[in-house]
Structure formats: C-alpha cells, structure tokens
Design a protein around this motif. Sequence first.
Motif, PDB file in Angstrom:
ATOM      1  N   ALA A 258       0.938  -1.227   0.009  1.00 33.97           N
ATOM      2  CA  ALA A 258      -0.186  -0.121  -0.034  1.00 33.97           C
ATOM      3  C   ALA A 258       0.886   0.995   0.084  1.00 33.97           C
ATOM      4  N   TRP A 259       2.199   1.184   0.711  1.00 32.34           N
ATOM      5  CA  TRP A 259       3.007   2.484   0.902  1.00 32.34           C
ATOM      6  C   TRP A 259       3.679   2.708  -0.468  1.00 32.34           C
ATOM      7  N   GLY A 260       3.849   1.460  -1.267  1.00 25.30           N
ATOM      8  CA  GLY A 260       4.720   1.847  -2.574  1.00 25.30           C
ATOM      9  C   GLY A 260       3.601   2.428  -3.549  1.00 25.30           C
ATOM     10  N   LEU A 261       2.243   1.801  -3.691  1.00 28.91           N
ATOM     11  CA  LEU A 261       1.412   2.365  -4.428  1.00 28.91           C
ATOM     12  C   LEU A 261       1.158   3.876  -4.270  1.00 28.91           C
ATOM     13  N   LEU A 262       0.933   4.009  -2.737  1.00 22.58           N
ATOM     14  CA  LEU A 262       0.377   5.427  -2.308  1.00 22.58           C
ATOM     15  C   LEU A 262       1.484   6.435  -2.792  1.00 22.58           C
ATOM     16  N   PHE A 263       2.829   6.189  -2.658  1.00 27.22           N
ATOM     17  CA  PHE A 263       3.815   6.963  -2.838  1.00 27.22           C
ATOM     18  C   PHE A 263       4.082   7.131  -4.562  1.00 27.22           C
ATOM     19  N   GLY A 264       3.480   6.133  -5.189  1.00 21.34           N
ATOM     20  CA  GLY A 264       3.492   6.484  -6.716  1.00 21.34           C
ATOM     21  C   GLY A 264       2.582   7.642  -7.039  1.00 21.34           C
ATOM     22  N   PHE A 265       1.448   7.197  -6.519  1.00 17.98           N
ATOM     23  CA  PHE A 265       0.157   8.162  -6.836  1.00 17.98           C
ATOM     24  C   PHE A 265       0.702   9.758  -6.364  1.00 17.98           C
ATOM     25  N   LEU A 266       1.414   9.614  -4.848  1.00 16.07           N
ATOM     26  CA  LEU A 266       1.731  11.105  -4.603  1.00 16.07           C
ATOM     27  C   LEU A 266       2.719  11.712  -5.705  1.00 16.07           C
ATOM     28  N   SER A 267       3.592  11.090  -6.092  1.00 15.92           N
ATOM     29  CA  SER A 267       4.368  11.476  -7.151  1.00 15.92           C
ATOM     30  C   SER A 267       3.953  12.242  -8.413  1.00 15.92           C
ATOM     31  N   THR A 268       2.600  12.283  -8.578  1.00 15.36           N
ATOM     32  CA  THR A 268       1.794  12.831  -9.547  1.00 15.36           C
ATOM     33  C   THR A 268       1.854  14.440  -9.225  1.00 15.36           C
ATOM     34  N   ALA A 269       2.207  14.722  -7.937  1.00 14.91           N
ATOM     35  CA  ALA A 269       2.333  16.294  -7.600  1.00 14.91           C
ATOM     36  C   ALA A 269       3.156  16.787  -8.305  1.00 14.91           C
ATOM     37  N   PHE A 270       4.115  16.108  -8.460  1.00 15.88           N
ATOM     38  CA  PHE A 270       5.347  16.853  -9.008  1.00 15.88           C
ATOM     39  C   PHE A 270       5.048  17.282 -10.532  1.00 15.88           C
ATOM     40  N   ILE A 271       4.406  16.384 -11.078  1.00 23.04           N
ATOM     41  CA  ILE A 271       4.185  16.565 -12.572  1.00 23.04           C
ATOM     42  C   ILE A 271       3.089  17.748 -12.650  1.00 23.04           C
ATOM     43  N   LEU A 272       1.907  17.715 -11.796  1.00 21.93           N
ATOM     44  CA  LEU A 272       0.718  18.678 -11.588  1.00 21.93           C
ATOM     45  C   LEU A 272       1.612  20.018 -11.350  1.00 21.93           C
ATOM     46  N   SER A 273       2.670  20.009 -10.371  1.00 19.18           N
ATOM     47  CA  SER A 273       3.240  21.377 -10.018  1.00 19.18           C
ATOM     48  C   SER A 273       4.037  21.777 -11.363  1.00 19.18           C
ATOM     49  N   GLY A 274       4.754  21.138 -12.203  1.00 20.97           N
ATOM     50  CA  GLY A 274       5.486  21.419 -13.113  1.00 20.97           C
ATOM     51  C   GLY A 274       4.421  22.133 -14.377  1.00 20.97           C
ATOM     52  N   ILE A 275       3.228  21.431 -14.534  1.00 24.06           N
ATOM     53  CA  ILE A 275       2.231  22.036 -15.487  1.00 24.06           C
ATOM     54  C   ILE A 275       1.777  23.430 -15.162  1.00 24.06           C
ATOM     55  N   VAL A 276       1.504  23.496 -13.822  1.00 19.81           N
ATOM     56  CA  VAL A 276       1.025  24.927 -13.249  1.00 19.81           C
ATOM     57  C   VAL A 276       1.800  25.928 -13.424  1.00 19.81           C
ATOM     58  N   ILE A 277       3.264  25.729 -12.954  1.00 23.88           N
ATOM     59  CA  ILE A 277       4.264  26.501 -13.075  1.00 23.88           C
ATOM     60  C   ILE A 277       4.672  26.845 -14.577  1.00 23.88           C
ATOM     61  N   ALA A 278       4.535  25.996 -15.429  1.00 20.72           N
ATOM     62  CA  ALA A 278       4.651  26.387 -16.754  1.00 20.72           C
ATOM     63  C   ALA A 278       3.698  27.118 -17.452  1.00 20.72           C
ATOM     64  N   ARG A 279       2.208  27.284 -16.823  1.00 20.09           N
ATOM     65  CA  ARG A 279       1.444  28.105 -17.386  1.00 20.09           C
ATOM     66  C   ARG A 279       1.125  29.317 -16.624  1.00 20.09           C
ATOM     67  N   THR A 280       1.789  29.420 -15.320  1.00 17.45           N
ATOM     68  CA  THR A 280       1.337  30.690 -14.721  1.00 17.45           C
ATOM     69  C   THR A 280       2.706  31.287 -14.278  1.00 17.45           C
ATOM     70  N   GLY A 281       3.737  30.956 -14.297  1.00 26.71           N
ATOM     71  CA  GLY A 281       5.169  31.045 -14.096  1.00 26.71           C
ATOM     72  C   GLY A 281       5.314  31.538 -12.485  1.00 26.71           C
TER      73      GLY A 281
END
Length: 445
Positions: A258-281
């Motif tokens: 469960a911890w491995g799967l959860l950590f993989g899901f939480l890592s999507t926050a990095f991608i989401l953050s990058g997308i937002v910064i690329a749009r808004t600066g």
Amino acid sequence: MTNPFHHILGNVLVANITNFTVWFALTFWIYLETQSVFATGMIAGLYLVATAGSGFWFGSIVDHNRKKRVMLGSSVASLVFYALAFGAYHLAGDALSDVSSAMLWAFVALVLLGVIVGNLRSIALTTLVTILVPAEKRDKANGLVGMVSGIGFLTTSVISGFLVAWGGMYYVLLFAIIAMALAFLHLLFVRVPEERPAGAQGAPLAPKRIDIRGTIAVVAAVPGLFALIFFSTFNNFLGGIFMALMDAYGLSLVSVQAWGLLFGFLSTAFILSGIVIARTGLGKNPLRTLLTVNVLMWTTCIFFTIQPSIVLLAAGCFVWFLLGPYAEAAEQTTLQKVVPLARQGRVFGFAQSVEQAASPLSAFFIGPVTQFFFIPLMTTGAGAAAIGSWFGTGPARGIALVFTLAGMVGLVATILAFRSKAYRELSKRYAIAPMPASDAPAAAA
C-alpha cells in the motif's frame, strides 16, 4: 519557448529515466541478492557523496564547452560505463551475491559512474534555459524542467522493479544501453544555437580547471546570493529527515504494498506542479515565491504527523511534493538572471555540491538520534507522559515528533529569511538585473 528547448527537455527526460532506473534497480537487486542493508546503505551514501563532490568539476566542464557537446559527452560516458558493467555482470557470476566480493563493488562502481556522469546534463540544462528561453519566460521553462523530474521520479521505480523482477540486472543494463544510445542519436540532430563559450565581457575563458576561488568570488559579488544557497542547504539538511524516516513512518501505518502504491500516486504532484508553473510562472519576484512556498511546506510538516493517520500523512506529502518544484524553479530562475552566463555552470555546480551535501549528513545524523532519543522519549519517557495523551505514544510517534519539530525549525528559519537584509538585496538585484547578452533573438525565437 523554442523547439530546440523542447527537444532538449525530452532528451533529458529519456536520459534521466534511464540513469535513475539503473540506480534504483541496482539498489533493489543488491538487496535481493545479498539481503544486506549495509550494502544498500553504502550504495546510497556513495551516490550522495559522489553527486555532491562532482558538482564543482561538472560545472567547470559545462562553462568551458558548448552545452550540446557536454550532453553528448555525458551520453557517451554513461553508455561506455553501462556497457562495461554489462560485461562485468556476465563475468562475475555468483561473486555478485557476496558483499565482501571485490567484483561486486567494482560492478557497483561502474554503474555509479554511469549514473553520476549523467548529472552533467542537469547542469547543462539549467544553462540552456538561459540560452534558449527569454528571461520573462524562464520561470515557466523551469516549471517544465521540474515536470520532467517528476515524470522521471514517477516512472523510475516502476520500470526498475519490473526489469529486476524479469531478469535481474541483465535487462536493466540492456535497457540502459539501448535507451542511452537512442538519446545520443536524437541529440545529434538537435540544433542548439549557442556560441563558443566566452567570458563575461566576451574574452576567452580562463584555463579549463576547477576554479573554486573564482566561482566563490562570483557568488559573493551578488548581494544575498550566498544566503540563498545556504538557505537551500539548510532546507536540504532538514529535508534529509524525510530521506531517513519517511519510509519507516509510512510503513508503521500501512503495508509495504500500500505504501509503494500510495507513494507512486503522490509523485503525480510533481507533474501537476510543473504543469501549473509552466502556465502561470512564478510571479515578478521568484525569491518571494521561494520563501512563501517554504512557509507553506514547513507549516504542513508541523501538522501532517500530528496524529497517526495515513490520510493526514498522504495529504501532507502531496502538498510537500506539489510545492517543492516551486522552490527549485524559483532558485534556478533567480540564478539564471543574476549570474553571468559564462559562470552559470560553475555556480550551479557549486550550489549542487553545497546543497546536496546536506541531506546525507542529516540522514546519517537523524537516524541514531531518533532511534536512541526520540523513540524512547515518546514510548516510556518524559515526552510520552507530557503529550502522549493527545499526540500518541510508541516508536512511530517518536518519528512523528521529529517531523513536527523539523517543521517548526524550518518555519522559523523561513520567517527570519523573509525579514533578512539578504532577501531584500537579492530581490532588488533580481529586479534591476539586465537580460543576459546571450538572449539573442535568434536563440529565443
């Protein structure tokens, strides 16, 4: 942002996934082969020390050569080391299952060199952002760089786990050789509009050596820049607590699967953050953004272990991962504007060496302190008696207390940084710094 920049970014993504898949796979495979925590700990320590120690040298290489050539050289070097490791893997046989075997550590060294030389790409990429992207768009470009790191982080553990399960290091190294060769071939056909490296006033660069004194002089010449680097170093020192204790705390709440799967899901926050910064600066003052997200991150750190809840922990980690790329992109954007292009490689290398040295130091320090002080404190000691009625007691709550205290320390340090003279001086320097001469229209079009 330009087509060359996007090609470079995609190329770096492939190379990063390749290098870190190899490194994660090596750690998994070594433990499965030897059942030795000592071996995996040594591998982690060697990687962190090598990363911190190579920063100065790699920065000098980047400054004295065309960036595309550096990245091509990095690909070739990684390819050679992986090919040698592939050969060693076949020749060593059962010797690789013995922790005391010289062949095992020679194999580890070859893999380590292949991964570490890939760090040249990271330093070269930060300088290519300056060359290929106009100043007003660099914060968004650095957001894309963060997104690439997030994608790599998300996919690496999955790929390495499957490859090790299917065929040990045989398939891992075969994958690495093929992927790195493709990255090299792709980069050959990417046209990067860059001139021959020159000094800040157009003069030839100094001799090709590790110019530590000159790099320190450049950093010192920008008011507040030393403070920024050491603030990031201090944050990394506290961040080493996550490296040392997060898995242990998470596994006290849920199963390893469960911890491995959860950590993989939480890592999507990095991608989401990058997308937002690329749009808004990052706003007009990236330094203010850096300190603001640090306030939010350390506040989160105070509360996400305040009770033994996997939901609370997951929410806190998601916020931490979401905000982390903002801090990294803000630091890079600031350095790219206030440091002359001719010195950026060495300054980024200096920052990498200093900042990355902090995490392993705190990780090595906090483990014994937690084991022999905080866990007893919250199990049968004074801490359990004083706050155990609402905070909870037991070994996991000792770990939780470390996170809460680290958050308090980080929050106080960030508030002091907000009120510091160094913050005001560097913010002013960023605001008045001219666009570097390297941002020619041809390079930014």
